[in-house]
Design a protein around this motif. Structure first.
Motif, PDB file in Angstrom:
ATOM      1  N   SER A 192       0.825  -1.198   0.000  1.00 38.35           N
ATOM      2  CA  SER A 192       0.000   0.000   0.000  1.00 38.35           C
ATOM      3  C   SER A 192       0.866   1.258   0.000  1.00 38.35           C
ATOM      4  N   LEU A 193       2.103   1.132   0.471  1.00 35.86           N
ATOM      5  CA  LEU A 193       3.000   2.292   0.397  1.00 35.86           C
ATOM      6  C   LEU A 193       3.481   2.531  -1.026  1.00 35.86           C
ATOM      7  N   CYS A 194       3.343   1.537  -1.864  1.00 35.50           N
ATOM      8  CA  CYS A 194       3.762   1.720  -3.252  1.00 35.50           C
ATOM      9  C   CYS A 194       2.634   2.280  -4.106  1.00 35.50           C
ATOM     10  N   ALA A 195       1.430   2.337  -3.534  1.00 31.18           N
ATOM     11  CA  ALA A 195       0.303   2.889  -4.302  1.00 31.18           C
ATOM     12  C   ALA A 195       0.432   4.400  -4.311  1.00 31.18           C
ATOM     13  N   VAL A 196       1.364   4.869  -5.105  1.00 35.47           N
ATOM     14  CA  VAL A 196       1.763   6.268  -5.037  1.00 35.47           C
ATOM     15  C   VAL A 196       0.778   7.160  -5.791  1.00 35.47           C
ATOM     16  N   ARG A 197       0.524   8.341  -5.221  1.00 36.29           N
ATOM     17  CA  ARG A 197      -0.297   9.358  -5.882  1.00 36.29           C
ATOM     18  C   ARG A 197       0.636  10.452  -6.374  1.00 36.29           C
TER      19      ARG A 197
ATOM     20  N   VAL B  60      -2.745  19.441 -11.342  1.00 36.29           N
ATOM     21  CA  VAL B  60      -3.339  18.324 -12.070  1.00 36.29           C
ATOM     22  C   VAL B  60      -2.947  17.039 -11.347  1.00 36.29           C
ATOM     23  N   PRO B  61      -3.907  16.355 -10.721  1.00 39.28           N
ATOM     24  CA  PRO B  61      -3.551  15.067 -10.125  1.00 39.28           C
ATOM     25  C   PRO B  61      -3.341  14.037 -11.235  1.00 39.28           C
ATOM     26  N   VAL B  62      -2.167  13.452 -11.266  1.00 38.24           N
ATOM     27  CA  VAL B  62      -1.835  12.537 -12.353  1.00 38.24           C
ATOM     28  C   VAL B  62      -2.258  11.127 -12.004  1.00 38.24           C
ATOM     29  N   ARG B  63      -2.073  10.784 -10.733  1.00 34.77           N
ATOM     30  CA  ARG B  63      -2.413   9.430 -10.328  1.00 34.77           C
ATOM     31  C   ARG B  63      -3.129   9.480  -8.992  1.00 34.77           C
TER      32      ARG B  63
END
Lengths: 466, 369
Positions: free
Chosen positions: A415-420, A443-446
């Motif tokens: 879950s720490l790799c689920a980067v925003r 602009v949120p990219v992810r």
């Protein structure tokens, strides 16, 4: 023989702190020393006598120990340098308003041939200083009444009280008593604070009423390294903001007592806190709760920042932060870690990253975030002068992640790799030396489905930005 | 029929499980809170609404009104008895549907009498009676907090209660005055109750059951008699339960037209002496509630739409209302809670009809598995 007259800024007479008071501190370092027209270091001199004029209630012993240094001077340049240092020391005691330095040859029966007399002309601050100002925070306007008793016992001690009433009838107050020990090793400063504070967190649907006692011991181990050891005991009353607040948030309401021991160390090698051009800064805060009270946890947060000039007027800044919360028992919503918002991970609503319940952020126990900024002057203007020097334009990329403690289906590393990720550009304004204001297009990219991204214009004021 | 709408609403709108939140029963809850929690529990049980009790140390602070108990039903959070009653009524569950407007008003009046007297007396005993405060209230109220928060919370709450009682002119009363008020409240309640089982409905005691059983049989006989006559081409199947059980309700397999008995006969009359087993069946529907017999005649036996409903015969019925739930909550709590000051319990215990009401509700709704 000339006289060095250092002008001083009238900054200590004002009262109140808070986000919206951005008085410039005295800029002693930048004051140009008078260019010596004759070679001064060869001129032998000794200080015969030091006068301090204008002392009224300030105790002699702390003045004596402050000016003692002057008697060690051996030549005239040394005298000027040491006089300057003493002036700074007197100023930092926070007891005086105007400090003038006069150097003259000594006269009288005990005068020596190279003898000098140094006179400091000071004006003590009045016994009581008061002030009224208004502040506007995110949710309400406040009227702040402040009273300060500087130099209350004659050795630089001060008591400051502040009372603020919000238009929604919330009232905050704090009374702080500070006692400096300038001549002890590491020059510690002890502060006791009693406070009551209301905070509202509409992003999470709760409000807090904190009543507590804070004991703070601050000292510097080097010019750039500052330590703060704190103990805080507080009663925290959590209540929901509205009837529609999610039940998950409602469950954490009620009074809790918390006793926290905290250590904050910050190492600041930057040339300037708000728009630095070089240097790095590290702040590490560790918190241990549970020595008494109903909440026990271990919380650690790290903030770092590094700056480098890549071209003239263009600064590259890399910053990062991370935090871990280890709950032992009783930690509830207000203890959790949150991420997102115009001052941290931009392009998301305030606390907009991570788990939400009915649109209200419920926080996590592990996060990391990083950002890369390129700061430049405002285009099309002469950025060096005038009001434009307060502005910078910047482009940034921020990324981060908040791990959800409730989510047992994914391993925390996963879950720490689920980067925003978000990118954007905007304008930043320096407010004094305490805070900055940013207006960005983001602009949120992810983002993940549980997040609340906020694309478009975002506005933020904070003392510390990612 | 109240039962029918009740059964329906359980299935349709209250199918989300109801949770009742209250403080810890063993170590934390105080007399006034326990009374209101028990009242709400009794109400829900009388309504036959399934619920789970969840105990939380901060139930009081979670509650939207700051008082316990509160129920959570889906997204709704409702606290205290009267809003819960209102909420259930909105969902179609009501215990006072068959009461007349005057009776409803009377019930409200008695409920507010309890809130104004018994609740204040409980608060007085718990917080202002030194002996009880020191021995029970202080200990229990601060049991969930670490020191010194418990002390702070108890002090703050005591001040709040004192302020409330001051505003209601209860603060300066002596214990004797409080007990006199309780006495008065209890006697008006027991006067209203009389020798009935519950506050509203007809007088019914155990010895009436036999009579009711006979009456029921007579009604059924009469119905058969009427139904067997050729000119009445409908049929009614009533299966009485083996015995007339305590609550004098019967599980019958019937169709909607028993409504017509309820609505058209005179058996609702309160005086048992003029009760007549005479059932007037109108084969021609002349009012809205009456089902045309021709429709029923054809497939009355094989119709799968027949519902098994618990028919309570209004003639024999005395069903508890929310007033009974409230009285039960307070009386039961007061007489079963051991306090250093026994005077309040003694004052209530003197009213035997109230005590037996509490026992009845306890046995019927709380002791049944």
């Amino acid at each position: 023989m000339g006289a060095v007259h250092a002008k001083s800024a009238d900054n200590t007479g004002e009262v109140g702190g808070g986000l919206f008071e951005f008085e410039e501190p005295v800029e002693l370092e930048e004051e140009p020393m008078p260019k010596p027209q004759i070679k001064l270091e060869g001129v032998r001199a000794r200080v015969d006598r030091v006068h301090v004029d204008g002392l009224n209630r300030t105790k002699d012993d702390i003045i004596k120990s402050t000016v003692n240094d002057l008697f060690q001077a051996t030549d005239f340049e040394d005298v000027i340098m040491r006089a300057h240092k003493v002036r700074r020391a007197l100023d930092s005691m926070g007891c005086f308003r105007d400090i003038g330095v006069f150097i003259d040859v000594s006269s009288g029966p005990e005068a020596t041939p190279e003898g000098l007399e140094v006179t400091f002309q000071v004006k003590e601050l009045s016994r009581v200083v008061g002030g009224i100002n208004t502040t506007v925070s995110e949710n309400e306007g406040n009227l702040v009444l402040g009273v300060k008793l500087p130099n209350v016992a004659g050795r630089g001690e001060r008591i400051a009280a502040e009372y603020s009433v919000g238009h929604r009838s919330s009232s905050n107050f704090s009374v702080a008593a500070t006692k400096p020990f300038p001549h002890k090793p590491l020059a510690p400063v002890v502060t006791w604070t009693v406070y009551q504070q209301n905070h509202e967190y509409p992003w999470s649907g709760y409000k807090l009423l904190d009543r507590g006692l804070l004991l703070d011991l601050s000292f510097n181990t080097s010019a750039a390294t500052k330590h703060s050891i704190q103990w805080e005991g507080l009663v925290r009353d959590t209540s929901v903001l509205s009837k529609t607040t999610s039940f998950r948030v409602r469950e954490s309401s009620g009074p809790q007592m918390k006793s926290v021991v905290r250590h904050i160390i910050s190492v600041d090698h930057r040339d300037e806190p708000i728009f630095p051009t070089k240097g790095s800064w590290v702040q590490f805060c560790s918190e241990l709760a549970g020595l008494g009270g109903g909440v026990a946890h271990l919380k650690t947060e790290l903030n770092i920042q590094a700056n480098g000039q890549i071209m003239e007027d263009v600064v590259l800044q890399a910053s990062g932060s991370a935090g871990v919360l280890h709950d032992v028992f009783g930690s509830s919503l207000p203890d959790r870690l949150f991420l997102g918002g115009p001052a941290s991970l931009r392009g998301f609503r305030q606390r907009g990253v991570g788990p939400h319940c009915d649109g209200q952020a419920t926080g996590g126990n592990l996060y990391w975030a990083g950002g890369v900024h390129i700061f430049g002057p405002l285009p099309f203007t002469n950025a060096q002068t005038g009001i434009a020097s307060l502005f910078r334009s910047h482009a940034f990329l921020t990324a981060g992640c908040l791990a959800d403690p409730e989510d047992t289906t994914t391993w925390w590393l996963e879950s720490l790799c689920a980067v925003r990720v978000s990118v954007g550009a905007g304008v930043a304004l320096r407010l004094g030396r305490a805070a900055r204001l940013e207006l960005n297009y983001c602009v949120p990219v992810r983002s993940l489905p549980s997040d609340q991204p906020a694309a478009g214009l975002q506005f933020g004021v904070a003392a510390q930005f990612l | 029929m109240p039962e029918l709408s009740l059964t329906d609403s359980i299935i349709t709108s209250l199918n989300e499980n109801v949770k009742l939140f209250q403080p810890y029963e063993v170590e934390q809850i105080l007399l006034p809170d326990n009374a209101s929690c028990l009242a709400v529990q009794a109400f829900l049980k009388i309504c036959n609404l399934p619920f789970e009790v969840e105990m939380r140390w901060n139930a009081e602070f979670m509650s939207p009104s700051g008082r316990v108990p509160f129920i959570k039903c889906g997204a709704f959070v409702v606290s205290e008895l009267e809003p819960v009653v209102q909420f259930a009524a909105n969902k179609g569950v009501t215990l006072c549907g068959r009461l007349s407007t005057e009776e409803k008003a009377e019930m409200r009046a008695y409920m507010s009498l309890i809130t104004n007297v018994l609740v204040n007396a409980e608060l007085y005993i718990s917080w202002l009676d030194e002996e009880t405060f020191n021995a029970v209230t202080k200990v229990r109220n601060s049991s969930v907090y670490p020191w010194p928060l418990g002390w702070l919370q108890t002090r703050a709450k005591r001040n709040a209660v004192a302020k409330r009682l001051k505003a209601l002119n209860w603060h300066d009363k002596t214990l004797e005055q409080v007990l006199a008020d309780v006495e008065q409240c209890c006697s008006s309640l027991s006067q209203r109750l009389g020798d009935r089982d519950y506050f509203f409905g007809t007088s019914l005691c155990e010895d009436h059951c036999d009579f009711m059983s006979e009456l029921m049989d007579e009604i059924i006989d009469k119905v058969h008699e009427i139904a067997n006559e050729d000119k009445h081409d409908f049929e009614m199947l009533v299966y009485p339960t083996e015995n007339c059980d305590d609550d004098c309700t019967r599980i019958s397999r019937t169709n909607d037209y028993l409504d017509t008995i309820d609505e058209n006969d005179d058996l609702n009359d309160n005086d048992p002496s003029i009760r007549s087993p005479e059932v007037r069946f109108t084969s021609d529907a002349d009012s809205d509630g009456v089902v045309n017999d021709k429709l029923l005649g054809e497939d009355v036996v094989v119709n799968d739409d027949y519902q098994t409903v618990s028919v309570s015969l209004d003639v024999t019925e005395s069903r508890p209302t929310e007033l009974d739930a409230l009285v039960f909550g307070h009386v039961f709590t007061i007489i079963t809670t051991r306090l250093p000051c026994r005077k309040l319990a003694e004052a209530v215990r003197r009213h035997e009809s109230l005590v037996s009401l509490a026992k009845r509700v306890d046995e019927k709704y709380f002791k049944r598995p």
